[in-house]
Write a protein that holds these residues in place. Structure first.
Motif, mmCIF file in Angstrom:
data_model
loop_
_atom_site.group_PDB
_atom_site.id
_atom_site.type_symbol
_atom_site.label_atom_id
_atom_site.label_comp_id
_atom_site.label_asym_id
_atom_site.label_seq_id
_atom_site.Cartn_x
_atom_site.Cartn_y
_atom_site.Cartn_z
ATOM 1 N N ALA A 1 79.879 135.909 -31.010
ATOM 2 C CA ALA A 1 78.933 136.169 -29.916
ATOM 3 C C ALA A 1 79.675 136.671 -28.689
ATOM 4 C CB ALA A 1 78.158 134.895 -29.600
ATOM 5 N N THR A 2 80.843 136.026 -28.381
ATOM 6 C CA THR A 2 81.622 136.448 -27.226
ATOM 7 C C THR A 2 82.120 137.877 -27.413
ATOM 8 O OG1 THR A 2 82.357 134.174 -27.056
ATOM 9 C CG2 THR A 2 83.515 135.771 -25.708
ATOM 10 N N ALA A 3 82.553 138.198 -28.640
ATOM 11 C CA ALA A 3 83.073 139.527 -28.901
ATOM 12 C C ALA A 3 82.000 140.584 -28.664
ATOM 13 C CB ALA A 3 83.590 139.612 -30.341
ATOM 14 N N LEU A 4 80.771 140.271 -29.023
ATOM 15 C CA LEU A 4 79.695 141.235 -28.788
ATOM 16 C C LEU A 4 79.459 141.390 -27.285
ATOM 17 C CD1 LEU A 4 77.557 143.063 -30.100
ATOM 18 C CD2 LEU A 4 75.952 141.162 -29.955
ATOM 19 N N ASP A 5 79.507 140.262 -26.564
ATOM 20 C CA ASP A 5 79.338 140.307 -25.110
ATOM 21 C C ASP A 5 80.404 141.164 -24.458
ATOM 22 O OD1 ASP A 5 77.076 138.977 -24.569
ATOM 23 O OD2 ASP A 5 77.997 137.000 -24.335
ATOM 24 N N GLU A 6 81.656 141.014 -24.954
ATOM 25 C CA GLU A 6 82.777 141.732 -24.348
ATOM 26 C C GLU A 6 82.855 143.175 -24.832
ATOM 27 O OE1 GLU A 6 84.802 140.517 -22.080
ATOM 28 O OE2 GLU A 6 83.794 138.567 -22.056
ATOM 29 N N GLY A 7 81.971 143.550 -25.733
ATOM 30 C CA GLY A 7 81.979 144.916 -26.230
ATOM 31 C C GLY A 7 83.064 145.190 -27.250
ATOM 32 N N LYS A 8 83.677 144.149 -27.780
ATOM 33 C CA LYS A 8 84.720 144.357 -28.772
ATOM 34 C C LYS A 8 84.124 144.763 -30.117
ATOM 35 C CE LYS A 8 88.028 141.196 -26.704
ATOM 36 N NZ LYS A 8 88.417 142.281 -25.758
ATOM 37 N N ILE A 9 82.888 144.376 -30.363
ATOM 38 C CA ILE A 9 82.183 144.824 -31.561
ATOM 39 C C ILE A 9 80.829 145.377 -31.136
ATOM 40 C CG2 ILE A 9 83.285 143.309 -33.273
ATOM 41 C CD1 ILE A 9 81.074 141.276 -32.827
ATOM 42 N N ALA A 10 80.245 146.219 -31.995
ATOM 43 C CA ALA A 10 78.961 146.821 -31.629
ATOM 44 C C ALA A 10 77.804 145.988 -32.133
ATOM 45 C CB ALA A 10 78.878 148.228 -32.213
#
Lengths: 520, 359
Positions: A75-84
């Motif tokens: 979830a954090t990765a999506l927030d940070e834009g690391k994944i689409a």
């Protein structure tokens, strides 16, 4: 150790983290995503050990799969834009949405059944699985399953508790149940310091109706499968999808829940709306305070952290003590050049230091000590005692090697034997060489214990994982964990420094040197 | 303490410093071991207290063989003190504790008893005020004096001193030497390896001249220093600079010979006159005598000895046959070039005749 120096070290670090955390913009998503085709060539996150990577690749063309160890990280990765986007189970996506309103389901791509796993090709496990299936069928008929379903997928937060009393102190056989509270709500998670969730309640109800006691082991998701396969645990579950491939290596129960796999993306409009509103309503410090409450105060999560600290310190300190004993005694045996002892030691040190500690721990846990039923904490103590022993051995070798051989000769010439010369003359001088190395080794050591989560030990790092799975917030728990590690290191270094000063003969006051002697 | 060494031998993988040492050291003897570098002087000392156990031969201490009884040697070793070239003080302990350690640990004395002995020994070497200093705070000379005090505190019957002044600055040699001289007056048996001939003469009653792994000459200081019996001893005690060359046949390489003696002449401090005459003697032997008068099976050997103090050069010419014609020829060739020349017959394995010239 003066803490003002420590503060000086930590403060810029924290400030930098805060700045980076707020400043780095989301980058991976250019343009809007309206269909699966739009995800072509982009990064999509999945949980390690799940089947979502396969499902993702089947449904989205030319996609790059990124693996994460907990749903909060995803979830954090999506927030940070690391994944689409990320791919997960529908119910989990729903619970993530509680914390991240802007995470929206793009599409459901498959429907899945979830089940409990048992060891394959094992008559006892097959028997247990049969029992479990009977239990499921019964529960479906008498409405128990529906009740549990309604409870964990409902809105009544206060009802979401599990009564463990019936499976804790019974007379029956104890079953070990592997699960992962990093999976998240509603299947398995931590609440008020207790493991709760849909899957866990089913396990408890099963044990209750068949008179078993239940002991829960908490792994990473991928660890559940290894634990059941190795026989470490009797059965396991944490929202495990039933697939043909998995059936080859594990025995699945009948499905206890049917759901689907969904692709989740970030709703750009909702994000803009949310940040706009937030900026007006809450300042930076207010949101920090809110994070603090979420991470430490809510559901008394500070107790979890406290437990984690105790576990981390226990493993560190006990393994330092055992490791020192092992390394020191081994050095004494090898000191006089005994060939057998030296070659055995060299091979052992090579093995222990030649592989990543996490691999060593898993080999000990699943293979070497798998059948002994020894808990993860003690396996960790053994593993880390070995690695610390190896470094103590090498440290002594280096330290003693630095002492001029004339010191030994002078002691021999006075009539000392080899052992006495070592303890009275060589070792005190060698300590000047190896105690500083020991000090930095201890700091490395406490940090390296952060991997014990792999073998179901809830140390400080694992606790921060678990808490993040509940709050779906990465920044605050991670920084807080880092600071706690700093403080623990500071404490240990302080103790070693004290020992160093106490054993340093050159620091004695002159009147102490001749204590109890009459000088004319 | 009486020590007997029988056919003592010590071999290392790449060297054999001691090949065959035989000696008897009587109680009360003070023996100075001298000799060129690398001849096993220190090794001999280290063999006696078994720091380097010998590889062959026997050592008897007061009639008891220690070479076959290593296990029980620890107690005996307490009676043998050793002073090292590099001091080897225990760097983590103060001066007084360095001395007390063995007394309390090995002799099981109380700390008070140990302290009393230690401070008395420190007073004897004049360092009582440094009792609480650490070795690193002391000069080299002081360290060696502490090390001697530490050795003496154990009240040894035999004291071995391994080049005690070699690692010291010249300014500190005296203070340590005077301590050793006082020690020599106590009547304890001592064996000292030293390069200080002055010290060896002053304290010893016997000198061992060690060369090539054996005791080459054993005698009183007067004998060894003033009237050495053997050639290498003489060269060593007079600190002679020696040049040797052996002509085996008359077709030798003149260039090789000339480069060797030129090097010898240039590398030693000589007056211009002596240099010239030495060079001409060297040349005449090679160009006049060897090609014209030396028979095919004869050997001629020349030895030049330079005494660096008197700056005088002594030339010895050995010849392997006693033919009177050749003698007359040699005298005729050399006498115009040297200040004195004497000839004599000798009994030696290789040579029958010797000419001694002073240049």
């Amino acid at each position: 150790m003066d803490f003002s120096r420590l503060k000086k070290l930590i403060c810029p670090f924290v400030v930098m983290m805060l700045l980076f955390g707020t400043m780095i913009p989301a980058a991976a998503t250019d343009g809007e995503i309206n269909s699966l085709e739009d995800l072509k060539g982009m990064k999509v996150g999945v949980l390690t050990g799940t089947v979502f990577d396969e499902i993702t690749q089947e449904n989205i063309e030319d996609v790059e799969v990124c693996y994460f160890n907990s749903n909060s990280d995803i979830a954090t990765a999506l927030d940070e834009g690391k994944i689409a986007a990320y791919v997960t189970d529908a119910p989990i996506a729903r619970s993530i949405k509680n914390a991240h309103e802007d995470h929206v389901v793009l599409k459901q791509i498959s429907s899945e059944d979830y089940g409990f796993i048992f060891k394959k090709n094992d008559s006892q496990s097959a028997e247990l699985c049969k029992q479990f299936n009977e239990f499921l069928a019964e529960s479906r008929e008498n409405g128990l399953l529906d009740k549990i379903d309604a409870k964990w997928f409902g809105k009544d937060e206060s009802a979401m508790v599990i009564d463990y009393s019936a499976v804790e102190n019974g007379n029956g056989k104890t079953l070990r149940f592997a699960t992962s509270t990093s999976t998240g709500e509603p299947f398995a998670y931590m609440k008020d310091g207790k493991r709760v969730g849909f899957d866990i309640e089913i396990a408890v109800e099963f044990c209750k109706s068949y008179g078993y006691n239940l002991e829960i082991d908490d792994y990473d998701f991928a660890g559940i499968i290894s634990a059941v396969q190795s026989g470490m645990d009797d059965f396991g579950s944490s929202c495990i999808t039933i697939t043909e491939e998995r059936k080859k290596s594990m025995l699945f129960s009948d499905p206890d829940y049917s759901g689907g796999t969904v692709v989740v993306i970030k709703d750009v409009c909702a994000e803009a709306l949310a940040t706009g509103v937030e900026a007006e309503e809450t300042g930076f410090f207010a949101s920090l305070g809110e994070s603090f409450v979420k991470t430490f105060i809510k559901e008394s999560r500070w107790r979890l952290f406290l437990n984690g600290i105790v576990n981390t310190m226990f493993i560190t300190v006990v393994s330092i003590i055992f490791g020192t004993i092992i390394g020191f005694s081994d050095y004494l045996i090898c000191r006089n050049g005994n060939k057998v002892a030296n070659s055995v030691t060299n091979v052992l040190v090579g093995i222990v230091q030649g592989m990543p500690v996490v691999v060593l721990l898993m080999i000990l846990f699943y293979i070497v000590l798998g059948k002994t039923g020894l808990g993860g904490t003690w396996v960790a103590v053994i593993g880390f005692s070995l690695t610390f022993g190896a470094s103590v051995f090498k440290m002594l070798k280096t330290g003693v090697g630095a002492i001029d051989k004339g010191q030994n000769e002078a002691a021999f010439a006075l009539g000392f034997n080899s052992t006495r010369a070592f303890f009275r003359v060589i070792l005190p001088q060698a300590s000047y060489h190896f105690l500083p190395i020991l000090r930095s080794d201890i700091v490395t050591h406490i940090k390296s214990t952060a991997i014990v989560g792999y073998i179901a030990v809830q140390d400080l790092t694992k606790i921060s994982d678990i808490v993040r799975t509940r709050t779906y917030e990465a920044f605050f728990p991670l920084v807080a964990t880092a600071i706690i590690y700093f403080l623990l290191e500071g404490l240990l270094v302080l103790i070693v420094k004290k020992v160093q000063i106490l054993t340093d003969k050159k620091r004695r006051a002159p009147e102490k040197i001749l204590k109890g002697i009459k000088t004319k | 303490m009486k020590i007997e060494l029988k056919h003592l031998e010590k071999k290392f993988p790449d060297a054999a410093p001691i090949s065959d040492v035989n000696a008897v050291i009587n109680d009360g003897d003070i023996i100075a071991v001298i000799g060129p570098s690398g001849t096993g002087k220190s090794t001999l000392l280290r063999c006696i207290n078994m720091l380097d156990p010998p590889t062959g031969g026997q050592i008897f201490i007061d009639g008891i063989e220690i070479t076959n009884n290593k296990a029980n040697f620890g107690k005996l070793r307490r009676k043998i003190g050793m002073v090292f070239q590099s001091f080897n003080l225990f760097s983590h302990l103060t001066v007084i504790e360095n001395i007390m350690l063995a007394l309390t640990e090995l002799k099981k004395m109380s700390r008070q008893e140990a302290y009393d002995i230690a401070i008395e020994q420190l007073q004897k070497v004049g360092l009582a005020d440094k009792a609480l200093a650490y070795p690193e705070e002391l000069s080299g000379g002081m360290k060696q004096r502490v090390s001697i005090a530490r050795t003496l505190a154990m009240d040894p019957e035999l004291i071995l001193l391994d080049e005690p002044t070699s690692a010291l600055d010249p300014t500190m040699v005296r203070e340590v030497e005077s301590v050793i001289c006082n020690l020599a007056k106590t009547g304890k048996t001592m064996v000292i390896v030293t390069h200080e001939m002055r010290l060896a003469k002053a304290i010893s009653n016997r000198i061992f001249y060690l060369d090539r792994g054996v005791i080459y000459e054993d005698g009183t200081p007067e004998q060894v220093f003033n009237n050495p019996q053997r050639e290498r001893t003489r060269a060593f005690v007079n600190n002679l600079k020696v040049f040797k060359y052996r002509f085996k046949t008359n077709n030798f390489s003149y260039d090789d010979y000339a480069s060797k003696f030129s090097e010898y002449i240039e590398n030693n401090e000589l007056e211009a006159m002596s240099k010239a005459s030495l060079r001409s003697v060297m040349e005449h032997i090679a160009t006049e005598f060897v090609p014209n008068h030396m028979s095919q099976n004869d050997t001629v050997s020349i030895v030049a000895e330079l005494n660096p103090e008197s700056k005088k050069v002594k030339m010895l010419v050995y010849y392997s046959s006693n033919s009177s014609d050749n003698l007359t020829e040699m005298t005729a060739i050399l006498s115009p070039l040297v200040s004195t020349i004497t000839t004599e017959s000798i009994e030696d394995e290789d040579f029958d005749f010797k000419a001694v010239c002073m240049i």
